[in-house]
Design a protein around this motif. Structure first.
Motif, PDB file in Angstrom:
ATOM      1  N   VAL A  62       0.856  -1.190   0.000  1.00 26.90           N
ATOM      2  CA  VAL A  62       0.000   0.000   0.000  1.00 26.90           C
ATOM      3  C   VAL A  62       0.883   1.228   0.000  1.00 26.90           C
ATOM      4  CG1 VAL A  62      -1.898  -1.165   1.174  1.00 26.90           C
ATOM      5  CG2 VAL A  62      -0.142  -0.027   2.502  1.00 26.90           C
ATOM      6  N   GLU A  63       0.361   2.334  -0.463  1.00 26.35           N
ATOM      7  CA  GLU A  63       1.092   3.602  -0.472  1.00 26.35           C
ATOM      8  C   GLU A  63       0.523   4.592   0.521  1.00 26.35           C
ATOM      9  OE1 GLU A  63       2.282   3.380  -5.234  1.00 26.35           O
ATOM     10  OE2 GLU A  63       1.112   5.056  -4.474  1.00 26.35           O
ATOM     11  N   GLU A  64      -0.459   4.189   1.283  1.00 25.45           N
ATOM     12  CA  GLU A  64      -1.092   5.103   2.239  1.00 25.45           C
ATOM     13  C   GLU A  64      -1.499   4.299   3.472  1.00 25.45           C
ATOM     14  OE1 GLU A  64      -4.378   5.631   3.473  1.00 25.45           O
ATOM     15  OE2 GLU A  64      -3.799   7.550   4.373  1.00 25.45           O
ATOM     16  N   VAL A  65      -1.072   4.774   4.651  1.00 21.13           N
ATOM     17  CA  VAL A  65      -1.320   4.059   5.898  1.00 21.13           C
ATOM     18  C   VAL A  65      -2.094   4.916   6.889  1.00 21.13           C
ATOM     19  CG1 VAL A  65       0.693   2.575   5.645  1.00 21.13           C
ATOM     20  CG2 VAL A  65       0.946   4.766   6.803  1.00 21.13           C
ATOM     21  N   GLY A  66      -2.761   5.947   6.398  1.00 20.31           N
ATOM     22  CA  GLY A  66      -3.440   6.883   7.293  1.00 20.31           C
ATOM     23  C   GLY A  66      -4.522   6.244   8.141  1.00 20.31           C
ATOM     24  N   GLY A  67      -5.047   5.091   7.729  1.00 18.94           N
ATOM     25  CA  GLY A  67      -6.103   4.463   8.519  1.00 18.94           C
ATOM     26  C   GLY A  67      -5.628   3.403   9.484  1.00 18.94           C
ATOM     27  N   ARG A  68      -4.326   3.120   9.487  1.00 19.31           N
ATOM     28  CA  ARG A  68      -3.813   2.093  10.380  1.00 19.31           C
ATOM     29  C   ARG A  68      -3.888   2.564  11.835  1.00 19.31           C
ATOM     30  NH1 ARG A  68      -0.730  -1.620   7.331  1.00 19.31           N
ATOM     31  NH2 ARG A  68      -1.701  -1.645   5.277  1.00 19.31           N
ATOM     32  N   ASP A  69      -4.050   1.565  12.727  1.00 21.59           N
ATOM     33  CA  ASP A  69      -4.228   1.929  14.147  1.00 21.59           C
ATOM     34  C   ASP A  69      -3.015   2.661  14.686  1.00 21.59           C
ATOM     35  OD1 ASP A  69      -3.477  -1.334  15.623  1.00 21.59           O
ATOM     36  OD2 ASP A  69      -2.573  -0.236  13.944  1.00 21.59           O
ATOM     37  N   TYR A  70      -1.811   2.197  14.295  1.00 16.10           N
ATOM     38  CA  TYR A  70      -0.626   2.881  14.837  1.00 16.10           C
ATOM     39  C   TYR A  70      -0.514   4.301  14.305  1.00 16.10           C
ATOM     40  CZ  TYR A  70       1.207   0.871  10.424  1.00 16.10           C
ATOM     41  OH  TYR A  70       1.400   0.485   9.139  1.00 16.10           O
ATOM     42  N   PHE A  71      -0.985   4.583  13.084  1.00 15.95           N
ATOM     43  CA  PHE A  71      -0.917   5.953  12.571  1.00 15.95           C
ATOM     44  C   PHE A  71      -1.862   6.857  13.359  1.00 15.95           C
ATOM     45  CE2 PHE A  71       0.294   8.883   9.290  1.00 15.95           C
ATOM     46  CZ  PHE A  71      -0.756   9.795   9.231  1.00 15.95           C
ATOM     47  N   LEU A  72      -3.077   6.339  13.657  1.00 17.51           N
ATOM     48  CA  LEU A  72      -4.040   7.128  14.427  1.00 17.51           C
ATOM     49  C   LEU A  72      -3.529   7.377  15.837  1.00 17.51           C
ATOM     50  CD1 LEU A  72      -7.323   5.335  13.247  1.00 17.51           C
ATOM     51  CD2 LEU A  72      -6.351   7.483  12.389  1.00 17.51           C
ATOM     52  N   VAL A  73      -2.834   6.381  16.406  1.00 18.84           N
ATOM     53  CA  VAL A  73      -2.275   6.567  17.756  1.00 18.84           C
ATOM     54  C   VAL A  73      -1.242   7.676  17.756  1.00 18.84           C
ATOM     55  CG1 VAL A  73      -0.793   5.476  19.493  1.00 18.84           C
ATOM     56  CG2 VAL A  73      -2.740   4.246  18.586  1.00 18.84           C
ATOM     57  N   HIS A  74      -0.354   7.685  16.749  1.00 14.73           N
ATOM     58  CA  HIS A  74       0.761   8.638  16.755  1.00 14.73           C
ATOM     59  C   HIS A  74       0.331  10.058  16.365  1.00 14.73           C
ATOM     60  CE1 HIS A  74       3.737   5.849  17.851  1.00 14.73           C
ATOM     61  NE2 HIS A  74       3.665   5.098  16.766  1.00 14.73           N
ATOM     62  N   ARG A  75      -0.863  10.214  15.829  1.00 11.88           N
ATOM     63  CA  ARG A  75      -1.332  11.583  15.556  1.00 11.88           C
ATOM     64  C   ARG A  75      -1.577  12.349  16.844  1.00 11.88           C
ATOM     65  NH1 ARG A  75      -6.091  11.426  11.206  1.00 11.88           N
ATOM     66  NH2 ARG A  75      -6.089  13.628  11.796  1.00 11.88           N
ATOM     67  N   ASP A  76      -1.785  11.604  17.905  1.00  8.81           N
ATOM     68  CA  ASP A  76      -1.952  12.230  19.223  1.00  8.81           C
ATOM     69  C   ASP A  76      -0.586  12.730  19.708  1.00  8.81           C
ATOM     70  OD1 ASP A  76      -3.165  11.006  22.440  1.00  8.81           O
ATOM     71  OD2 ASP A  76      -2.565  12.998  21.785  1.00  8.81           O
ATOM     72  N   PRO A  77      -0.433  14.013  20.054  1.00  7.71           N
ATOM     73  CA  PRO A  77       0.882  14.534  20.500  1.00  7.71           C
ATOM     74  C   PRO A  77       1.398  13.798  21.724  1.00  7.71           C
ATOM     75  CG  PRO A  77      -0.650  16.336  20.037  1.00  7.71           C
ATOM     76  CD  PRO A  77      -1.446  15.093  19.984  1.00  7.71           C
ATOM     77  N   GLY A  78       0.562  13.177  22.498  1.00  9.05           N
ATOM     78  CA  GLY A  78       1.014  12.514  23.721  1.00  9.05           C
ATOM     79  C   GLY A  78       1.559  11.113  23.487  1.00  9.05           C
ATOM     80  N   SER A  79       1.621  10.655  22.249  1.00 10.47           N
ATOM     81  CA  SER A  79       2.066   9.282  21.977  1.00 10.47           C
ATOM     82  C   SER A  79       3.584   9.245  21.878  1.00 10.47           C
ATOM     83  CB  SER A  79       1.441   8.778  20.665  1.00 10.47           C
ATOM     84  OG  SER A  79       1.911   9.535  19.582  1.00 10.47           O
ATOM     85  N   ALA A  80       4.254   9.217  23.010  1.00  5.78           N
ATOM     86  CA  ALA A  80       5.713   9.140  23.022  1.00  5.78           C
ATOM     87  C   ALA A  80       6.144   7.681  23.105  1.00  5.78           C
ATOM     88  CB  ALA A  80       6.265   9.926  24.199  1.00  5.78           C
ATOM     89  N   GLY A  81       7.333   7.387  22.617  1.00 12.90           N
ATOM     90  CA  GLY A  81       7.889   6.061  22.751  1.00 12.90           C
ATOM     91  C   GLY A  81       7.479   5.124  21.623  1.00 12.90           C
ATOM     92  N   LEU A  82       7.879   3.878  21.784  1.00 16.88           N
ATOM     93  CA  LEU A  82       7.662   2.857  20.762  1.00 16.88           C
ATOM     94  C   LEU A  82       6.269   2.242  20.931  1.00 16.88           C
ATOM     95  CD1 LEU A  82       9.434   1.521  18.505  1.00 16.88           C
ATOM     96  CD2 LEU A  82       9.793  -0.341  20.110  1.00 16.88           C
ATOM     97  N   PHE A  83       5.488   2.193  19.841  1.00 18.51           N
ATOM     98  CA  PHE A  83       4.162   1.583  19.868  1.00 18.51           C
ATOM     99  C   PHE A  83       4.248   0.214  19.183  1.00 18.51           C
ATOM    100  CE2 PHE A  83      -0.311   1.362  20.169  1.00 18.51           C
ATOM    101  CZ  PHE A  83      -0.783   0.805  18.993  1.00 18.51           C
ATOM    102  N   ILE A  84       3.741  -0.809  19.870  1.00 19.21           N
ATOM    103  CA  ILE A  84       3.802  -2.178  19.353  1.00 19.21           C
ATOM    104  C   ILE A  84       2.400  -2.545  18.874  1.00 19.21           C
ATOM    105  CG2 ILE A  84       4.397  -4.547  19.888  1.00 19.21           C
ATOM    106  CD1 ILE A  84       6.097  -3.399  22.208  1.00 19.21           C
ATOM    107  N   ALA A  85       2.216  -2.536  17.567  1.00 18.41           N
ATOM    108  CA  ALA A  85       0.891  -2.739  16.989  1.00 18.41           C
ATOM    109  C   ALA A  85       0.544  -4.227  16.924  1.00 18.41           C
ATOM    110  CB  ALA A  85       0.840  -2.125  15.582  1.00 18.41           C
TER     111      ALA A  85
END
Length: 757
Positions: free
Chosen positions: A132-155
Motif C-alpha cells: 500500500v502507499e497510504e497508511v493513514g487508517g492504520r491503528d498505529y498511525f491514528l495513535v501517533h497523531r496524538d501529540p502525547g504518543s511518546a515512545g515505541l508503539f507495538i501494533a
C-alpha cells in the motif's frame, strides 16, 4: 514348671496370635501411607522444579524479547530526534532512512524492513516494496497523531503479502522541531524472531512461549511447531494473576490447544507486554508417573509378601503354644535383636583371685557388631579374657574405665578408638554400666558425627575466609558499594567511602543516609532511593563536588528482594565518571573542528549557516557567504608533497582567520575549500572589501620549511540582503557562492566574483 506360670505363658501366646494379624494390617497400612506420602512429596518436588525451571526460562525469554525491542527503540528514537532537528521543509525522509541504515536497523535480528510515512499517511520511503502507499487508517498511525504518543508503539501483527511471513509493526511518532506531527517511522519485525527462543530441549514438545500485549492480543506464540500471531489470548487466569503481581506462576489449560501447563509470566519493563512461558504438565510428570506406576506395583508385591509373612508368623505363634521350645525361641529373638543393633555390645564378668582382688575381665556375652569390631566370631570370643583378646593386653584406658565403673557403681562414658584391624580409624563412644560383678559395655560408632563436626568447622573457616576475600575485593574496587535498608539506614560501606568522604565507614553505619549526606546531596538522590525501595532498578548520573572540585557520579540502585518478594533494602554502586565526562566534552569539541587547521569543520558550518540565515531574516541585516580555495593547490601537493600541502593549508587558515572579525565563522569544508560567513552587513560593498583584504593577506609569500612559496586564492561571494533571507536555503546560498568561485577561477584566479539574491 508351675501351672500358674504355664497359664500366664499361654495367655501371652494367645495375645501374640491375635496381635500378629493386627500388626500385619497396621504394617501394610503404614507402608501404604508411607508410599503415598513419598509419592505426594515426589510429585510436589517435581512440580516445584518445573515451576523454578519455567520461571527461569520465562525470565530469559522476557530479557531476550526486551533486548530486541530496546535495540529498535533506541535506533528509532535517534532517527526521530534527527527528524525533529531538521528545519521544516527539508527532506527529512531520506536523512532519517540514511541514519537508520547507518545505525544498522536493517541488520538487526528479525527486522524485515522499515518505511516512513508523512503526516497524511503517505509512504515516502521504504527499504522494500510496499503493498500500500497510504497508511493513514492504520491503528498505529491514528495513535501517533496524538501529540502525547511518546515512545515505541507495538501494533497488532499483520499477515504478510502472498507467501510472505507475518510482520509485527513497531512504530514511533515523528515530529518537527515545533512539535507538529511529521509522520511515522514503521519498523516491520518478523514475530518469529521471538518464537525462535523456543527450544524443544528446554520446553518439550508441548511447551509454550508467548508474547502477549496488555490488550490481550498475541504478538507471537509457539508450542512445538505450531505458531500463532494476532489471536486474542483471553486467558482469565493470566488476567487475574496480573492484577496481583507483575510476575508469577500458575497452572492453567490453554483455550488455543487445550494443553494443561505450568505457566510463568513476567511483565516487560518499559513495554505493554507480558512474556509467557509454559511446560506441559503431562510431559513434566511423565517420568514421575512411570516411577509411580512401578512403585505401586512393587508396593502391591510388598503388601502381598507382608500379608504372607504375618500370616506365617501368626501360624508360628499358634504353633508356639504347642511348642516346648519357647525359651530357646525367646533367647534367639533376644540375640537377633542385639545382633541387629548398629552399636557393639559386650558383657564382661570380673575375674578375681582367692582374696577377691580384681585380675581381669572375661567376655560373657557380645552381639554381632561387638564381635565384628574385634575381628572374631561370637563363639571365639565368649569365655575368653580381655587380655587374651587385645594385643599386649590392650589400651590401659579400658581396664581403668571398667574398674572405675565397677568401684563407683555409676555409668561412665569416654571416647577413644580400638587398636584392632576392624576398628582402626573409628571414633568410638564407650558407655560402661556396672552389672553385678561385671560391666555391660556399649560402643557406638560416632565417626560420621565427628567428621560432620570437622566438616562444619572447615566450612565455617572457609566462609570466614570467603567473607574476608569479598571484603578485600570490595575495599579495593574504585567503586563505592553500599547497602541501605528500608528505613534508609546504611548497613554496609566499603573502603572507598573513607577515600571519598574522609569519614570512617563505622561512623556512618546504622545511621540514616540523610544524616550522613548534606541536604543538597540527599535531595539529589531521594527520588531514586524511593523508586529503588519500591522495587525498581534505577541508574542515574549526577554532578557533585569533592574537595572543591567538580565530580560526576554514576549511581546504580538494585533492589534486594526477600524470599517473599518484598524489598528488604537496596544495593548501591557509585562510580566516579568525571574523567569520562571530560573525555566526552573533548570528543564533542573535536567533532566540530578540523583537526589540521583548528577551524570549524563542515559539521559545525552546517549547524551555523541555517541559524545565521534565521538571524538575518529576523534582524533585516544582510549576510554574505565567501567560498574560497587555494589556487593550483594540486600542483603544490604533487611537486612538494602532502606534508608541504598540509603546511600551506594551516598557514592559509591562519591568515584567513586573521583577515576577518572574531564573530565571523571561518570553516574548512574539505581539501583546500574554505568558507566564511559574514553577518550584520550594511551593504554589498562590505564583502568585497573583506575579499580584497583576504586576497592581499594570502598573496604575501609563504615562508614554510625553508621554502618561499607564492600562494593565491580565488573567492566566490553570495550576498543575501536581510529582507529575503527567510526564503533562501543554506544549500542555495552555498551553491551561489560556489558558482561565483568558478567565475573567479575562469577570470584567471587570484580574484573574486560576487553574486546577490
Amino acid at each position: 514348671m508351675p501351672l500358674q506360670f504355664l497359664g500366664r505363658r499361654r495367655n501371652r501366646l494367645d495375645l501374640l496370635v491375635w496381635a500378629l494379624p493386627l500388626l500385619g494390617v497396621a504394617t501394610i497400612a503404614g507402608l501404604c501411607l508411607l508410599i503415598w506420602g513419598q509419592l505426594t512429596t515426589e510429585r510436589q518436588q517435581v512440580e516445584r522444579e518445573a515451576e523454578a525451571r519455567v520461571t527461569g526460562l520465562t525470565q530469559a525469554f522476557e530479557e531476550y524479547a526486551r533486548r530486541s525491542l530496546q535495540q529498535v527503540d533506541l535506533i528509532s528514537n535517534f532517527a526521530a530526534l534527527q527528524v525533529e532537528q531538521r528545519a521544516r521543509g527539508e527532506d527529512w525522509a531520506g536523512g532519517a532512512q540514511t541514519s537508520l541504515l547507518k545505525l544498522g536497523l536493517a541488520e538487526l535480528p528479525g527486522v524485515i524492513g522499515f518505511y516512513l510515512a508523512d503526516a497524511r499517511g503517505r509512504v515516502l520511503d521504504a527499504t522494500r516494496p510496499m503493498a500500500v502507499e497510504e497508511v493513514g487508517g492504520r491503528d498505529y498511525f491514528l495513535v501517533h497523531r496524538d501529540p502525547g504518543s511518546a515512545g515505541l508503539f507495538i501494533a497488532r501483527p499483520e499477515p504478510g503479502r502472498a507467501g510472505q511471513p507475518w510482520q509485527l509493526p513497531l512504530t514511533r511518532r515523528l515530529q518537527h522541531g515545533d512539535g507538529d506531527f511529521a509522520g511515522v517511522l514503521v519498523v516491520l519485525l518478523d514475530p518469529r524472531h521471538f518464537t525462535d527462543f523456543y527450544r524443544a530441549s528446554q520446553f518439550g514438545r508441548q511447551g509454550v512461549v508467548a508474547l502477549v500485549g496488555l490488550d490481550w492480543v498475541l504478538r507471537a506464540r509457539r508450542s512445538g511447531e505450531r505458531l500463532w500471531f494476532g489471536d486474542t489470548a483471553g486467558n482469565n487466569y493470566l488476567i487475574e494473576q496480573l492484577k496481583r503481581w507483575p510476575e508469577g506462576s500458575y497452572v492453567a489449560g490453554s483455550k488455543l490447544d487445550g494443553v494443561q501447563r505450568r505457566l510463568a509470566y513476567k511483565t516487560m519493563q518499559g513495554y505493554p507486554l507480558v512474556a509467557l512461558g509454559g511446560l506441559s504438565l503431562e510431559e513434566v510428570l511423565a517420568p514421575y508417573e512411570a516411577r509411580r506406576a512401578l512403585l505401586l506395583r512393587l508396593t502391591a508385591l510388598a503388601c502381598l509378601a507382608l500379608l504372607l509373612a504375618f500370616g506365617g508368623l501368626s501360624l508360628a505363634a499358634a504353633s508356639l503354644r504347642r511348642s516346648q521350645a519357647a525359651r530357646e525361641r525367646a533367647r534367639a529373638q533376644f540375640e537377633a535383636a542385639w545382633d541387629a543393633s548398629t552399636d557393639a555390645f559386650w558383657m564382661l564378668r570380673a575375674e578375681r583371685d582367692a582374696r577377691g582382688n580384681l585380675l581381669d575381665f572375661r567376655f560373657s556375652h557380645c552381639n554381632a557388631r561387638g564381635a565384628q569390631l574385634l575381628g572374631k566370631s561370637k563363639e571365639e570370643l565368649i569365655g575368653r579374657l580381655r587380655s587374651e583378646v587385645f594385643p599386649d593386653g590392650g589400651d590401659s584406658r579400658f581396664l581403668m574405665l571398667y574398674c572405675a565403673a565397677l568401684r563407683s557403681r555409676r555409668t561412665l562414658q569416654d571416647e577413644f578408638g580400638l587398636d584392632m584391624p576392624a576398628a582402626r580409624g573409628l571414633s568410638l563412644q564407650h558407655q560402661v554400666v556396672p552389672v553385678g560383678d561385671g560391666v555391660a559395655l556399649t560402643l557406638r560408632d560416632v565417626t560420621a558425627e565427628r567428621q560432620r563436626e570437622a566438616a562444619m568447622l572447615r566450612t565455617q573457616a572457609a566462609l570466614q575466609a570467603t567473607e574476608k576475600r569479598l571484603r578485600d575485593i570490595t575495599d579495593n574496587l574504585p567503586v563505592l558499594i553500599s547497602y541501605v535498608d528500608t528505613q534508609e539506614r546504611l548497613s554496609f560501606l566499603n573502603a572507598t567511602f573513607r577515600a571519598w568522604t574522609r569519614m570512617e565507614p563505622e561512623q556512618a553505619l546504622g545511621r540514616p543516609i540523610k544524616e550522613v549526606l548534606d541536604e543538597r546531596r540527599y535531595a539529589q538522590r531521594a527520588p531514586w532511593l524511593r523508586r529503588a525501595l519500591a522495587g525498581e532498578r534505577v541508574s542515574f548520573e549526577l554532578e557533585s563536588e569533592r574537595d572543591g572540585q567538580p565530580l560526576w557520579l554514576r549511581n546504580d540502585y538494585v533492589p534486594d528482594f526477600g524470599p517473599d518478594g518484598v524489598v528488604q533494602g537496596i544495593y548501591g554502586l557509585s562510580q566516579d565518571i568525571t574523567v569520562l565526562k571530560e573525555v566526552q566534552r573533548e570528543l564533542l569539541a573535536l567533532a566540530r573542528h578540523d583537526s589540521l587547521t583548528g577551524l570549524a569543520n563542515r559539521h559545525q558550518f552546517d549547524e551555523v549557516l541555517p541559524l545565521a540565515l534565521a538571524r538575518a531574516a529576523r534582524s533585516g541585516r544582510a549576510l554574505a557567504l565567501l567560498f574560497l580555495d587555494v589556487d593550483k593547490f594540486k600542483s603544490i601537493n604533487d611537486s612538494l608533497g602532502h606534508a608541504m600541502g598540509d603546511a600551506v593549508l594551516k598557514e592559509f587558515a591562519r591568515r584567513l582567520r586573521e583577515s576577518v572579525r572574531s564573530v565571523d565563522l571561518v570553516a574548512r569544508l574539505a581539501g583546500d575549500e574554505f568558507v566564511v560567513i559574514l553577518e550584520e552587513l550594511s551593504g554589498e560593498e562590505e564583502p568585497a572589501l573583506v575579499a580584497h583584504k583576504i586576497a592581499a593577506a594570502i598573496a604575501r609569500p609563504f615562508e614554510l620549511e625553508g621554502q618561499r612559496l607564492q600562494v593565491t586564492t580565488s573567492i566566490g561571494i553570495a550576498y543575501q540582503s536581510g529582507g529575503g533571507a527567510a526564503t533562501v536555503t543554506p544549500a542555495a546560498l552555498l551553491q551561489r557562492a560556489d558558482e561565483a568561485l568558478y567565475e573567479a577561477k575562469g577570470a584567471g584566479r587570484n580574484t573574486f566574483r560576487q553574486t546577490a539574491f
